[in-house]
Scaffold this motif. Structure first.
Motif, mmCIF file in Angstrom:
data_model
loop_
_atom_site.group_PDB
_atom_site.id
_atom_site.type_symbol
_atom_site.label_atom_id
_atom_site.label_comp_id
_atom_site.label_asym_id
_atom_site.label_seq_id
_atom_site.Cartn_x
_atom_site.Cartn_y
_atom_site.Cartn_z
ATOM 1 N N ILE A 64 18.642 -3.688 6.754
ATOM 2 C CA ILE A 64 17.770 -3.566 5.582
ATOM 3 C C ILE A 64 17.498 -2.097 5.281
ATOM 4 O O ILE A 64 17.517 -1.668 4.123
ATOM 5 C CB ILE A 64 16.447 -4.329 5.806
ATOM 6 C CG1 ILE A 64 16.691 -5.830 5.692
ATOM 7 C CG2 ILE A 64 15.391 -3.899 4.794
ATOM 8 C CD1 ILE A 64 15.444 -6.673 5.798
ATOM 9 N N ARG A 65 17.265 -1.300 6.317
ATOM 10 C CA ARG A 65 17.039 0.127 6.127
ATOM 11 C C ARG A 65 18.271 0.796 5.507
ATOM 12 O O ARG A 65 18.162 1.606 4.587
ATOM 13 C CB ARG A 65 16.712 0.802 7.466
ATOM 14 C CG ARG A 65 15.265 0.695 7.899
ATOM 15 C CD ARG A 65 15.096 1.255 9.300
ATOM 16 N NE ARG A 65 15.587 2.626 9.376
ATOM 17 C CZ ARG A 65 14.830 3.715 9.219
ATOM 18 N NH1 ARG A 65 13.533 3.585 8.970
ATOM 19 N NH2 ARG A 65 15.348 4.927 9.325
ATOM 20 N N ARG A 66 19.449 0.411 5.998
ATOM 21 C CA ARG A 66 20.684 1.006 5.488
ATOM 22 C C ARG A 66 20.900 0.643 4.019
ATOM 23 O O ARG A 66 21.294 1.486 3.207
ATOM 24 C CB ARG A 66 21.868 0.532 6.340
ATOM 25 C CG ARG A 66 23.150 1.328 6.103
ATOM 26 C CD ARG A 66 24.273 0.851 7.006
ATOM 27 N NE ARG A 66 23.911 0.935 8.420
ATOM 28 C CZ ARG A 66 23.739 -0.112 9.215
ATOM 29 N NH1 ARG A 66 23.910 -1.356 8.741
ATOM 30 N NH2 ARG A 66 23.410 0.050 10.480
ATOM 31 N N MET A 67 20.624 -0.624 3.667
ATOM 32 C CA MET A 67 20.775 -1.043 2.274
ATOM 33 C C MET A 67 19.762 -0.323 1.386
ATOM 34 O O MET A 67 20.097 0.120 0.275
ATOM 35 C CB MET A 67 20.586 -2.556 2.151
ATOM 36 C CG MET A 67 20.650 -3.070 0.721
ATOM 37 S SD MET A 67 20.564 -4.863 0.589
ATOM 38 C CE MET A 67 22.197 -5.304 1.184
ATOM 39 N N ALA A 68 18.535 -0.182 1.868
ATOM 40 C CA ALA A 68 17.503 0.501 1.084
ATOM 41 C C ALA A 68 17.866 1.971 0.875
ATOM 42 O O ALA A 68 17.673 2.515 -0.225
ATOM 43 C CB ALA A 68 16.147 0.388 1.785
ATOM 44 N N GLN A 69 18.409 2.592 1.912
ATOM 45 C CA GLN A 69 18.818 3.993 1.778
ATOM 46 C C GLN A 69 19.864 4.151 0.684
ATOM 47 O O GLN A 69 19.814 5.086 -0.127
ATOM 48 C CB GLN A 69 19.365 4.509 3.105
ATOM 49 C CG GLN A 69 18.302 4.753 4.165
ATOM 50 C CD GLN A 69 18.900 5.105 5.511
ATOM 51 O OE1 GLN A 69 20.079 4.823 5.758
ATOM 52 N NE2 GLN A 69 18.108 5.706 6.381
ATOM 53 N N LYS A 70 20.800 3.220 0.652
ATOM 54 C CA LYS A 70 21.885 3.321 -0.328
ATOM 55 C C LYS A 70 21.379 3.066 -1.751
ATOM 56 O O LYS A 70 21.803 3.738 -2.706
ATOM 57 C CB LYS A 70 22.996 2.331 0.016
ATOM 58 C CG LYS A 70 24.224 2.458 -0.872
ATOM 59 C CD LYS A 70 25.367 1.611 -0.360
ATOM 60 C CE LYS A 70 26.631 1.821 -1.206
ATOM 61 N NZ LYS A 70 27.780 1.052 -0.703
ATOM 62 N N ILE A 71 20.461 2.118 -1.909
ATOM 63 C CA ILE A 71 19.975 1.765 -3.245
ATOM 64 C C ILE A 71 18.991 2.798 -3.779
ATOM 65 O O ILE A 71 19.033 3.178 -4.958
ATOM 66 C CB ILE A 71 19.316 0.367 -3.229
ATOM 67 C CG1 ILE A 71 20.368 -0.717 -2.927
ATOM 68 C CG2 ILE A 71 18.621 0.080 -4.550
ATOM 69 C CD1 ILE A 71 21.488 -0.796 -3.948
ATOM 70 N N SER A 84 0.800 -1.228 0.000
ATOM 71 C CA SER A 84 0.000 0.000 0.000
ATOM 72 C C SER A 84 0.831 1.276 0.000
ATOM 73 O O SER A 84 0.311 2.343 -0.336
ATOM 74 C CB SER A 84 -0.946 0.014 1.212
ATOM 75 O OG SER A 84 -0.207 -0.048 2.430
ATOM 76 N N LEU A 85 2.100 1.199 0.377
ATOM 77 C CA LEU A 85 2.935 2.391 0.475
ATOM 78 C C LEU A 85 3.914 2.495 -0.684
ATOM 79 O O LEU A 85 4.250 1.489 -1.320
ATOM 80 C CB LEU A 85 3.726 2.396 1.790
ATOM 81 C CG LEU A 85 2.940 2.518 3.100
ATOM 82 C CD1 LEU A 85 3.903 2.421 4.277
ATOM 83 C CD2 LEU A 85 2.170 3.823 3.155
ATOM 84 N N GLU A 86 4.364 3.717 -0.951
ATOM 85 C CA GLU A 86 5.485 3.909 -1.868
ATOM 86 C C GLU A 86 6.715 3.233 -1.266
ATOM 87 O O GLU A 86 6.840 3.113 -0.044
ATOM 88 C CB GLU A 86 5.764 5.400 -2.066
ATOM 89 C CG GLU A 86 4.721 6.141 -2.874
ATOM 90 C CD GLU A 86 4.844 5.870 -4.356
ATOM 91 O OE1 GLU A 86 5.931 5.423 -4.790
ATOM 92 O OE2 GLU A 86 3.861 6.095 -5.079
ATOM 93 N N LEU A 87 7.640 2.812 -2.134
ATOM 94 C CA LEU A 87 8.790 2.040 -1.677
ATOM 95 C C LEU A 87 9.601 2.802 -0.629
ATOM 96 O O LEU A 87 9.958 2.253 0.415
ATOM 97 C CB LEU A 87 9.670 1.668 -2.876
ATOM 98 C CG LEU A 87 10.663 0.518 -2.663
ATOM 99 C CD1 LEU A 87 9.931 -0.754 -2.284
ATOM 100 C CD2 LEU A 87 11.485 0.289 -3.923
ATOM 101 N N ARG A 88 9.872 4.091 -0.887
ATOM 102 C CA ARG A 88 10.663 4.869 0.072
ATOM 103 C C ARG A 88 9.911 5.058 1.387
ATOM 104 O O ARG A 88 10.522 5.061 2.461
ATOM 105 C CB ARG A 88 11.045 6.223 -0.538
ATOM 106 C CG ARG A 88 9.885 7.094 -0.961
ATOM 107 C CD ARG A 88 10.370 8.436 -1.491
ATOM 108 N NE ARG A 88 9.280 9.272 -1.955
ATOM 109 C CZ ARG A 88 8.829 9.288 -3.195
ATOM 110 N NH1 ARG A 88 9.392 8.490 -4.092
ATOM 111 N NH2 ARG A 88 7.832 10.075 -3.554
ATOM 112 N N ASP A 89 8.585 5.215 1.311
ATOM 113 C CA ASP A 89 7.794 5.366 2.535
ATOM 114 C C ASP A 89 7.747 4.069 3.335
ATOM 115 O O ASP A 89 7.724 4.086 4.571
ATOM 116 C CB ASP A 89 6.366 5.810 2.190
ATOM 117 C CG ASP A 89 6.334 7.179 1.546
ATOM 118 O OD1 ASP A 89 7.228 7.990 1.849
ATOM 119 O OD2 ASP A 89 5.420 7.438 0.738
#
Length: 391
Positions: free
Chosen positions: A322-329, A304-309
């Protein structure tokens, strides 16, 4: 955007970049990605900008690896050179220039098209710097080839463009029209702001699979997805050369996008964490990924949310890696589209009658032209500040 006057060596670029980063007090150790257009002063192994940046980042954080990528749109555009279609491109460009170069002849051609009730009323020029130009020119010339042939005959110039009566050349031309049309569709998908790298690379991977599919179909003399080439089906003497061209194009895509391929696993993990196998992901995120995939609330949020949200909503204590990897990607740039667009805005504003623009004024104009923020005019009016008392 910073002005660079004089030399543009890797050393000069690095000095300007480092000055800006230090002025803004940004830590080099947090630098995740640099996107370039692949020019030597940027990518040189010993003295290029990227090498200097990597050395600087390693000084502050030896464990930090900066992801260097070549603009995906540029790479896609460069891939077409492997097709070796100059024997088709040169005559078509020569033909367009012949009609367009002289004003009288151009007007006569337009009038001729009107008199013959042609589907189009003009021919576009080919521009090398425009990504979609070649495909559009080819499509238009193909659709008007009968009218062009009649116009050349009327002008007594048919002997200068014998290719239009060569059946083998027309087959190659038809193939070029179709493959450039497919490349243009891919290019359009890659353009635009706010595109994540994984979305762009998904389109590239899909196109690579299509090339294999196209090659196999053409080998079997099936032209379902080549609407122009199928019109020349009866005169095609060698379908293998078209199949080989598609195989070569696929190999070129694989070669040029090898830099993105290296981070494809990380892209997939961030884009589709619920479908990833925990055993194939980096060790530091394996347990966190299992927790994520087992949480029904987070599954609902992901859909239901945008990927960054979604990643911003994850508990930092529970999912730190996981948050750190997502931030970098998610902060990676997939192309230089934003830069190209900004340069276009700059060129529009640097008109000849505004040649005295200072760097500071130009920077302010670009900020206004490219920002998404809407000024609060009511608040500005209430302040009562007036630049000119007469207003």
């Amino acid at each position: 955007m910073e002005p660079l006057k004089g030399k543009t060596r890797g050393e000069d670029l690095y000095d300007r970049v480092s000055t800006v980063i230090e002025k803004m007090k940004l830590p080099w150790s947090k630098l995740a990605n640099v996107m370039t257009d692949g020019s030597p002063n940027l990518t040189g192994k010993n003295v290029g900008l990227l090498k200097r940046i990597q050395d600087k980042v390693k000084e502050e954080n030896p464990n930090q690896d900066v992801i260097f990528l070549h603009c995906i749109i540029h790479q896609e555009s460069f891939c077409k050179s492997i097709l070796q279609l100059n024997h088709v491109i040169n005559p078509v460009v020569k033909l367009v220039n012949f009609i367009q170069a002289k004003g009288l002849q151009h007007r006569q051609f337009i009038k001729f098209l009107e008199e013959t009730d042609a589907d189009h009323h003009d021919l576009p020029y080919h521009s090398r710097v425009r990504w979609l130009s070649l495909g559009k020119v080819f499509q238009r010339v193909w659709e008007l080839k009968e009218e062009i042939g009649a116009f050349l005959k009327l002008k007594g110039k048919s002997d200068e463009f014998t290719e239009l009566s060569d059946k083998n050349w027309l087959c190659d031309f038809a193939f070029a029209v179709d493959i450039f049309s497919h490349l243009n569709k891919l290019n359009v998908k890659l353009q635009g702001k706010d595109q994540y790298v994984h979305d762009m690379y998904t389109n590239v991977k899909a196109f690579k699979s299509k090339l294999i599919f196209f090659s196999r179909q053409i080998s079997d003399k099936v032209f379902t997805h080549f609407a122009t080439l199928v019109t020349q089906k009866e005169t095609i003497q060698n379908v293998k050369k078209y199949s080989k061209s598609l195989d070569d194009l696929h190999a070129e895509f694989c070669r040029r996008f090898s830099d993105v391929e290296k981070i494809d696993q990380s892209l997939q993990l961030v884009a589709c964490p619920l479908s990833q196998n925990p055993e194939t992901v980096p060790e530091e995120v394996q347990l966190e990924l299992i927790n994520l995939q087992s949480d029904f609330v987070l599954k609902e949020k992901f859909s239901s949310l945008e990927l960054r949200d979604f990643y911003a909503s994850l508990n930092e204590a529970t999912f730190p890696n996981i948050r750190r990897m997502a931030q970098k990607i998610l902060v990676l740039f997939g192309s230089t589209y934003v830069c190209e667009q900004t340069f276009s805005v700059m060129n529009i504003n640097k008109a000849p009658h505004r040649s005295s623009l200072t760097d500071e004024h130009l920077r302010s104009i670009l900020r206004i032209a490219t920002t998404k923020l809407t000024p609060d005019f009511d608040a500005l009016a209430k302040k009562g500040d007036q630049q000119h008392c007469s207003h």
